[in-house]
Design a protein around this motif. Sequence first.
Motif, PDB file in Angstrom:
ATOM      1  N   ALA A 564       1.011  -1.343   0.180  1.00 29.62           N
ATOM      2  CA  ALA A 564      -0.158  -0.061  -0.049  1.00 29.62           C
ATOM      3  C   ALA A 564       0.806   1.324   0.073  1.00 29.62           C
ATOM      4  N   VAL A 572       3.507   1.436  -8.808  1.00 23.15           N
ATOM      5  CA  VAL A 572       2.344   1.523  -9.659  1.00 23.15           C
ATOM      6  C   VAL A 572       1.966   2.929 -10.232  1.00 23.15           C
TER       7      VAL A 572
ATOM      8  N   TYR B 157      -5.171  17.933  -7.440  1.00 23.91           N
ATOM      9  CA  TYR B 157      -4.610  16.700  -7.949  1.00 23.91           C
ATOM     10  C   TYR B 157      -5.445  15.778  -8.455  1.00 23.91           C
ATOM     11  N   LYS B 161      -6.061  14.226 -11.950  1.00 31.83           N
ATOM     12  CA  LYS B 161      -5.463  12.860 -12.187  1.00 31.83           C
ATOM     13  C   LYS B 161      -6.737  12.004 -12.733  1.00 31.83           C
ATOM     14  N   LEU B 164      -7.084  12.750 -16.506  1.00 30.83           N
ATOM     15  CA  LEU B 164      -6.031  12.553 -17.527  1.00 30.83           C
ATOM     16  C   LEU B 164      -6.014  10.967 -17.439  1.00 30.83           C
ATOM     17  N   PHE B 165      -6.263  10.320 -16.538  1.00 30.67           N
ATOM     18  CA  PHE B 165      -6.363   8.814 -16.597  1.00 30.67           C
ATOM     19  C   PHE B 165      -7.435   8.309 -17.563  1.00 30.67           C
ATOM     20  N   PHE B 227      -6.161  -3.068 -12.227  1.00 30.57           N
ATOM     21  CA  PHE B 227      -4.491  -3.106 -12.011  1.00 30.57           C
ATOM     22  C   PHE B 227      -3.947  -3.004 -13.296  1.00 30.57           C
ATOM     23  N   PRO B 228      -3.000  -2.302 -13.767  1.00 30.76           N
ATOM     24  CA  PRO B 228      -2.552  -1.451 -12.825  1.00 30.76           C
ATOM     25  C   PRO B 228      -2.907   0.021 -13.083  1.00 30.76           C
ATOM     26  N   HIS B 230      -5.517   1.616 -11.678  1.00 31.84           N
ATOM     27  CA  HIS B 230      -6.510   1.993 -10.719  1.00 31.84           C
ATOM     28  C   HIS B 230      -6.031   3.024  -9.551  1.00 31.84           C
ATOM     29  N   THR B 231      -4.773   3.798  -9.811  1.00 32.82           N
ATOM     30  CA  THR B 231      -4.328   4.646  -8.774  1.00 32.82           C
ATOM     31  C   THR B 231      -5.029   5.870  -8.888  1.00 32.82           C
ATOM     32  N   ASP B 235      -7.454   8.357  -5.207  1.00 33.32           N
ATOM     33  CA  ASP B 235      -7.369   9.784  -4.969  1.00 33.32           C
ATOM     34  C   ASP B 235      -8.850  10.502  -5.127  1.00 33.32           C
ATOM     35  N   TYR B 289      -5.217  -7.747  -4.730  1.00 22.72           N
ATOM     36  CA  TYR B 289      -4.119  -6.686  -4.194  1.00 22.72           C
ATOM     37  C   TYR B 289      -5.165  -5.606  -3.832  1.00 22.72           C
ATOM     38  N   VAL B 293      -4.396  -4.057  -0.011  1.00 23.45           N
ATOM     39  CA  VAL B 293      -3.778  -2.684   0.137  1.00 23.45           C
ATOM     40  C   VAL B 293      -5.089  -2.122   0.948  1.00 23.45           C
ATOM     41  N   TYR B 306     -10.281   1.047  -2.082  1.00 26.01           N
ATOM     42  CA  TYR B 306      -9.365   0.063  -2.595  1.00 26.01           C
ATOM     43  C   TYR B 306     -10.318  -1.342  -2.559  1.00 26.01           C
TER      44      TYR B 306
END
Lengths: 623, 531
Positions: A564, A572, B157, B161, B164-165, B227-228, B230-231, B235, B289, B293, B306
């Motif tokens: 995490a 990532v 931010y 983000k 953009l993603f 994944f990957p 997901h970030t 946020d 994952y 997390v 998550y």
Amino acid sequence: MIDYLWLLIALPLLGALTLIVLGKRIGEPASGWLASTLVAIPFIMAVILAVPFAGGAETEHVYVFSWIPVIGANASLLWDPLSALMALIVTGVGGLIHIYSIGYMHGDDRYPRFFGYMNLFIGSMLTLVLADNFALMFVGWELVGLSSYLLISFWFSKPSAAAAGKKAFIVNRIGDWGFLVALMMIFAAFGTLDFAIVFARAGGVLSVGMATAITLMLFVGATGKSAQLPLYVWLPDAMEGPTPVSALIHAATMVTAGVYMIARTAALFELAPVSLAVVATVGALTALFAATLAVGQRDIKKVLAYSTISQLGYMIMAVGLTALTAGIFHLMTHAFFKALLFLAAGSVIHAMSSEQDMWKMGGLRKYMPTTFVTMVIAWLAISGVFPLSGFWSKDEILGAAFAKGGWFIGLWAIGVITALITAFYMTRLIILTFFGEKRWDPDAHPHESPSTMTIPLMVLAFFAAVIGLWNTPVRLGLEHFLEPAFENVTQVHALGNLTVTALALISLAVVTVGILLAYHRYGRGELPAEDGGYWAAALDGYGVDDLYGKVIVAPGKAAATWLAMIFDVRVVDGIVNGLAVVTKAFGSSLRVLQTGWVRSYGAGIVAGSLGVILWLLLRGGAF
Amino acid sequence: MELTLLIILPLLGALVVGFLPKRRPELIFPVSVGVSILPLVASLWIMWNFTVGEAGFQFTEDYTLSESLGIGWRLGVDGISLWMIVLTGILMTLAIAGSKSITDRTKQYMVSMLVLEAGLLGVFLSLDLLLFFAFFEIVLVPMYLLIGIWGGENRKYASIKFVLFTAFGSIFLLAGIIVIAITAGDAAGTITSFDFRQMLTLDLSPTTQLWLFLAFGIAFAVKVPMFPFHTWLPDAHTEAPTAGSVILAGVLLKMGAYGFLRFNLTLFPQASVDLAQILGIIGVIGIIYGAAVAIVQPDAKRLVAYSSVSHMGFVVLGIFALTSQGLSGGVFVMISHGLTTGALFLLIGMIYERRHTRMISEYGGIAKVMPIYAGIFLFMAFASIGLPGLSGFIGEFTVLIGSYMTLPVLAILAGSGVILAAVYLLWMYERMFTGPVLNPKNEGLSDLSFREIAILVPLIVIIIGIGIYPKPVLDRIEPSVEVILDRIQATTDYQPPEYGRADEIVQPQDVRSEIVGEHAGEEAQGEEESG
């Protein structure tokens, strides 16, 4: 009336819903009586519906509604002698414990909520035992876990209670994962989760390897729910719950679900000798292991908790030996005497203002005669003294191990040693609690409990004493009763009269030795100092919790933290953010952010789309 | 006409809210809640009038916008999109009703929400790819504003983000759509054709399918998120206002899964079959994952974010199991996840309004002070854990059963998600709600108000309702799922596993009478008869 079988489940669930939502208005003691009534009615129904089985009535399948059509799972119930017997135990013992709780929980802030959860448990447990397919059984399987969680952490303001509830649920979930995997395998092999179809076709469909895989996964489920090695660790902690909960859920009923499940699915286990050997061995080892821990406990409920694990070990061993009737028989006798032991212990704890340390008890027999007498009956029953119930059921299991011969004789020996230890720790408990000097606080005023508590004790004591006579080598009542449920399974064959008598004499001798040893050690004035060495280790549960903490929990948490906080953020997110294009866009976008960047993005998208369309139009001639 | 009306209703509502008199700000909230009920009622009306058991699209509309470019206002609803629009309707009303604490630029906020709703409905109803793309992008704008204007401290931010993603994915999606539209145009004799149903007749080469699958897939993978990619989600979730999180998790993520179902599986069946295993692996990575997390997140909202990654992993696994059970289960998880996660975000929003913190460590023992809140929170936690009797179980159980048949190892691994879900949610519950109240700031917290309870009760009722009796939902999903599988089977050499199609499973009531007569020796024969 069989068409209304679903009411057995629906009534307690209705009670749960009512008490959880409206409990405050119903108040004390009305909510206790309401909850007890909603268990009593199913009990009466179960009695009426079970009577025909004595005359050899047919098994009934009661279709209620179509549940998950895409896997062919219905909400439909099975009424055969086995489910009937389980339903009777659950509602009978459960009903008595409800009535007991009316007195025991007196004055608790959340009295109605307690009864709501108890009713939820009864409804869930009945779902588990009445289900006629794996999917619905799994529903009950999980919902009893929920009730267990809610009731263990009932006094949630105490951090240890909250933690114990969570631990019970999570450890059980590890077992549930096994159960779930078994279900996936069964569906893939049979295209259904229906008991009757799966069992009838198992011989033709499953290879030995598949049967072994399925049954081992089922057994993983059983080790969680029935607190066997290595997943037993949640049960001692579960004693944080109110004592009636320990009696009902963590002794008499829920923890026996694994035994019931293996007996129910014996047609699959039969195809997998390796699984059966594993089951029997794990059961025997658990019985011995937990008994050695019960000896060293000071907390009266902890003794009973480890004792329960040990007795469950006997039952699991029995079903592993395909001595199904013996396993279910012990399940039943244990339900009576162990519920009685817990309730009597609860009566003591109640009288001693929540004191649970046996070192601070002593001499209580004069102050609480009813509790004392009933607990003595339970003590003799669990120790296996002739002719009380535990004697018959335990000996039947030991006899089965002996009859199987070969290395199962070793399991028999383990069982006999466990019987000795059992007699020892139970005698220790009785002497420390009821005999000898008063060691309690001078301010404590022990007194007999109210009749809502003592009457259930007496009823349970009666059954703990005599129920064993239902199934003796002379008259196999229970075996005949359960025959239709196990007709497709070959049970371990019975022994000759001479051997049976010889084995019974051996175990009686062993039990006598156990009782005398305990008397010798605790019954003659000065108590031995029990500290250091074994005693410290036993109090600590041999440090198994610490071991799991170090080997599983701590590394798991460390790994999750690394994932995490480092991997997800730096690797990532970092890589994705770092992709050249994105980084560039990101960098410049941060600058244009304040100047209406979105508008430019929107404009960009529109312009881009228009451009593409225009381009298409212009070269349209080419098409 | 009905579907067009459904999309227009929230826009009309937005107009009404937009033209409310400036001097009557107290009207904005009640009027917004009121107008948000209209699309809800309309979506329920469509659900009511939806013909069960009929495959294909219903309430279809087809108005040509450009003959030569093959663009049309083409709408339709099937058993999959039906539940997406109902979910959108329900969550949008509840999210707006849960936005009473928005006091800054309330009007713009409500307008954004309603425009967002129109966009979401459009995404699920479009049968024209250009239309779909337009709605897919329109959704971004109000969501960006919701996060960027009404969000938390780090909102800038997070919103950038987020955009953009998704924009990154959209570029590929647009390119893919144009390529397939040209191909379809070739076949139809027009320059391009964006008609989805016409595209179904195309016979694309495996290579083309692969590239197009990837182009569409990246856009959808970002949305799911897989994944990957997901970030952006943690946020965005953490910073978004409560209603934004509810819609984001409840509906927006479903656009990605829906895209895979609607377009990738049907338009690129060969590629879907070829890539099923890889996508299954990505799905399972997401399950484990995301859950792992989630366990250690210090922020309650981030934890739930998550958990979404984990739940959506089940959807992906179910879809690419390519069995009736997997697909139906996947769609069911989409519905259930929308309800339970939506509810969890509402709940976290409610406590945030009282204490202005989402940090788990700031709480402790609050079940004592807020018993109703604690009870509902625990209920939703268990719904999310997948407790039988509640909606979460039906979907995940069906997905697992369905995926074991084609992807056994992945299904077994995915099953461990049931353990991890209990770990992260019950541990959070333990830390926030049990034990003694140590922080004096938590002592005076008020329990839920009538309005707050009224927002949550419908969700509780639906979660129990479809958990105990999922049949009405599954009966509508299933025919649409069968169409997809039929198409895959017809256009590829994919053979579903035995019992992997709904019509092959053994229905106990059909077989039991014959079983009773079977004796031990005839078991094999009985098997042949049913197989």
